[in-house]
Design a protein around this motif. Sequence first.
Motif, PDB file in Angstrom:
ATOM      1  N   GLU A 261     -99.906  14.780  61.001  1.00 15.58           N
ATOM      2  CA  GLU A 261     -98.551  14.795  61.549  1.00 15.58           C
ATOM      3  C   GLU A 261     -97.631  13.863  60.772  1.00 15.58           C
ATOM      4  O   GLU A 261     -96.447  14.172  60.574  1.00 15.58           O
ATOM      5  CB  GLU A 261     -98.595  14.420  63.027  1.00 15.58           C
ATOM      6  CG  GLU A 261     -99.177  15.523  63.910  1.00 15.58           C
ATOM      7  CD  GLU A 261     -99.373  15.085  65.345  1.00 15.58           C
ATOM      8  OE1 GLU A 261     -99.338  13.854  65.598  1.00 15.58           O
ATOM      9  OE2 GLU A 261     -99.557  15.962  66.221  1.00 15.58           O
ATOM     10  N   THR A 262     -98.152  12.744  60.296  1.00 16.71           N
ATOM     11  CA  THR A 262     -97.321  11.837  59.498  1.00 16.71           C
ATOM     12  C   THR A 262     -96.971  12.437  58.144  1.00 16.71           C
ATOM     13  O   THR A 262     -95.992  12.036  57.522  1.00 16.71           O
ATOM     14  CB  THR A 262     -98.034  10.486  59.269  1.00 16.71           C
ATOM     15  OG1 THR A 262     -99.195  10.682  58.444  1.00 16.71           O
ATOM     16  CG2 THR A 262     -98.441   9.848  60.592  1.00 16.71           C
ATOM     17  N   LYS A 263     -97.776  13.395  57.686  1.00 17.46           N
ATOM     18  CA  LYS A 263     -97.541  14.054  56.404  1.00 17.46           C
ATOM     19  C   LYS A 263     -96.878  15.420  56.567  1.00 17.46           C
ATOM     20  O   LYS A 263     -96.782  16.177  55.602  1.00 17.46           O
ATOM     21  CB  LYS A 263     -98.865  14.220  55.645  1.00 17.46           C
ATOM     22  CG  LYS A 263     -99.600  12.918  55.367  1.00 17.46           C
ATOM     23  CD  LYS A 263     -98.772  11.989  54.496  1.00 17.46           C
ATOM     24  CE  LYS A 263     -99.521  10.694  54.209  1.00 17.46           C
ATOM     25  NZ  LYS A 263     -98.711   9.761  53.361  1.00 17.46           N
ATOM     26  N   ASP A 264     -96.457  15.730  57.799  1.00 14.04           N
ATOM     27  CA  ASP A 264     -95.819  17.018  58.099  1.00 14.04           C
ATOM     28  C   ASP A 264     -96.734  18.185  57.732  1.00 14.04           C
ATOM     29  O   ASP A 264     -96.287  19.210  57.210  1.00 14.04           O
ATOM     30  CB  ASP A 264     -94.483  17.132  57.355  1.00 14.04           C
ATOM     31  CG  ASP A 264     -93.605  18.237  57.935  1.00 14.04           C
ATOM     32  OD1 ASP A 264     -93.779  18.572  59.125  1.00 14.04           O
ATOM     33  OD2 ASP A 264     -92.757  18.783  57.189  1.00 14.04           O
ATOM     34  N   CYS A 265     -98.032  18.019  58.007  1.00 11.01           N
ATOM     35  CA  CYS A 265     -99.022  19.057  57.690  1.00 11.01           C
ATOM     36  C   CYS A 265     -99.764  19.548  58.933  1.00 11.01           C
ATOM     37  O   CYS A 265    -100.786  20.229  58.807  1.00 11.01           O
ATOM     38  CB  CYS A 265    -100.045  18.524  56.689  1.00 11.01           C
ATOM     39  SG  CYS A 265     -99.379  18.176  55.057  1.00 11.01           S
ATOM     40  N   SER A 266     -99.278  19.209  60.113  1.00 12.22           N
ATOM     41  CA  SER A 266    -100.006  19.558  61.329  1.00 12.22           C
ATOM     42  C   SER A 266     -99.914  21.041  61.670  1.00 12.22           C
ATOM     43  O   SER A 266    -100.553  21.501  62.623  1.00 12.22           O
ATOM     44  CB  SER A 266     -99.507  18.729  62.512  1.00 12.22           C
ATOM     45  OG  SER A 266     -98.132  18.963  62.750  1.00 12.22           O
ATOM     46  N   ASN A 267     -99.127  21.805  60.899  1.00 14.31           N
ATOM     47  CA  ASN A 267     -99.116  23.253  61.087  1.00 14.31           C
ATOM     48  C   ASN A 267    -100.348  23.920  60.461  1.00 14.31           C
ATOM     49  O   ASN A 267    -100.588  25.104  60.662  1.00 14.31           O
ATOM     50  CB  ASN A 267     -97.845  23.880  60.517  1.00 14.31           C
ATOM     51  CG  ASN A 267     -97.605  23.498  59.064  1.00 14.31           C
ATOM     52  OD1 ASN A 267     -98.524  23.148  58.325  1.00 14.31           O
ATOM     53  ND2 ASN A 267     -96.340  23.566  58.635  1.00 14.31           N
TER      54      ASN A 267
ATOM     55  N   HIS B  25    -105.426  23.633  65.128  1.00 10.32           N
ATOM     56  CA  HIS B  25    -104.653  22.479  65.597  1.00 10.32           C
ATOM     57  C   HIS B  25    -105.252  21.924  66.889  1.00 10.32           C
ATOM     58  O   HIS B  25    -105.436  20.701  67.037  1.00 10.32           O
ATOM     59  CB  HIS B  25    -103.197  22.890  65.813  1.00 10.32           C
ATOM     60  CG  HIS B  25    -102.292  21.765  66.203  1.00 10.32           C
ATOM     61  ND1 HIS B  25    -102.223  21.296  67.507  1.00 10.32           N
ATOM     62  CD2 HIS B  25    -101.424  21.001  65.478  1.00 10.32           C
ATOM     63  CE1 HIS B  25    -101.362  20.302  67.566  1.00 10.32           C
ATOM     64  NE2 HIS B  25    -100.859  20.103  66.347  1.00 10.32           N
TER      65      HIS B  25
ATOM     66  N   TYR C   4    -100.942  24.884  57.522  1.00  5.24           N
ATOM     67  CA  TYR C   4    -100.691  25.957  56.565  1.00  5.24           C
ATOM     68  C   TYR C   4    -101.551  25.828  55.306  1.00  5.24           C
ATOM     69  O   TYR C   4    -101.777  26.813  54.605  1.00  5.24           O
ATOM     70  CB  TYR C   4     -99.208  26.004  56.182  1.00  5.24           C
ATOM     71  CG  TYR C   4     -98.323  26.647  57.225  1.00  5.24           C
ATOM     72  CD1 TYR C   4     -98.866  27.307  58.318  1.00  5.24           C
ATOM     73  CD2 TYR C   4     -96.933  26.612  57.117  1.00  5.24           C
ATOM     74  CE1 TYR C   4     -98.057  27.895  59.279  1.00  5.24           C
ATOM     75  CE2 TYR C   4     -96.122  27.199  58.078  1.00  5.24           C
ATOM     76  CZ  TYR C   4     -96.698  27.834  59.156  1.00  5.24           C
ATOM     77  OH  TYR C   4     -95.897  28.421  60.119  1.00  5.24           O
TER      78      TYR C   4
END
Length: 261
Positions: free
Chosen positions: A222-228, A207, A230
Motif C-alpha cells: 500500500e505504501t508503494k501504491d501496489c495493493s491492487n 488482496h 496488478y
Amino acid sequence: DEDDCVWVEREPMPWIKSAAVDETEWRSWFDATGILRDPDTLRSRIYYGGLAASVRREGWKWLLGCYPAKSTKKDRAALLLAKKQEYLAYKQQWQSITPEQEARFSKFRDRRHRIEKDVVRTDRGVDMFADENGVGLERLHAILLTYSFYNFDLAYCQGMSDLAAPLLVVMDDEVEAFWCFQKLMEQMEPNFHKDQNGMHTQLEMLHTLCGQLEPELLAYLETKDCSNFYFCFRWLLIIFKREFSPDATMRLWETLWASND
C-alpha cells in the motif's frame, strides 16, 4: 538435554514421499474394460506426486475433463474419432474462406493477424516451436484460429497461445491439443473477457488473502501504491506460464487441475 526430549514419529507428508505416477501405476488405476476405478483418489495422487512425462498425454485429458468419468477404453477411442471429425469441420470453415471473402471479412483478417503475430513469439526455445517454418508453429496457429471459429464470441486474445503451446507439446497431436485447449478455456475464459471480471475477481482474492496471511506485506504494498496486485496480472492470466521452466509449469498445471477446486 536429549534425555528429557520426547521424540514423536510422524508419517511423512504426502508431498514428500510421493513420486510421479508412472506408466505401470497409471495402468493399475483402470479395470479390464478401461474404466477408471477411483477418480478422486487418483486426483489426490496426482496432486501430490504429479505425472511422469510418459503419462501426461492421457492424464491431462482426464484432468481437463475430456473423457466421461465412466468411459471404457472403447468409448474413448470412439469419442476421439468423433472429436477429430468435429475439429476438422471447424477448421474447414476458415480454410475454405476465399481471398475475395477475406477482403470483405475484417474480423477474420484481424484475428488471423493477431494469432500469427503471437504464434511466432511463443515458446521458441522449445524444440517443437524452434523452426519458424516448422510443423509445430503451423499446428499451434491452426489450433488457435480454429478455436476462434469454435468460440466466435471470445475468438482470440493475447495470452491464449501461451496456454495452448504446452498442451500441443504434451499431446503431440493437433486434434487432441485443440480439445484439451477447449476444456482449459472453459475454466480460463473469464480471464479473457473484455471487462476482465475474471481477473479482477482473482486480484481481489489475492488482496484479501494477503491481508489475512501477510498483513505486513500488504501494508508495504500500500505504501508503494501496489495493493491492487496488478503486478500479478500475467501470473494469473496464463497460470505462471512465463514465470517458470516448461517442466515446472507442467507440474504446476496438473497440480492445479487435480485439486478439484
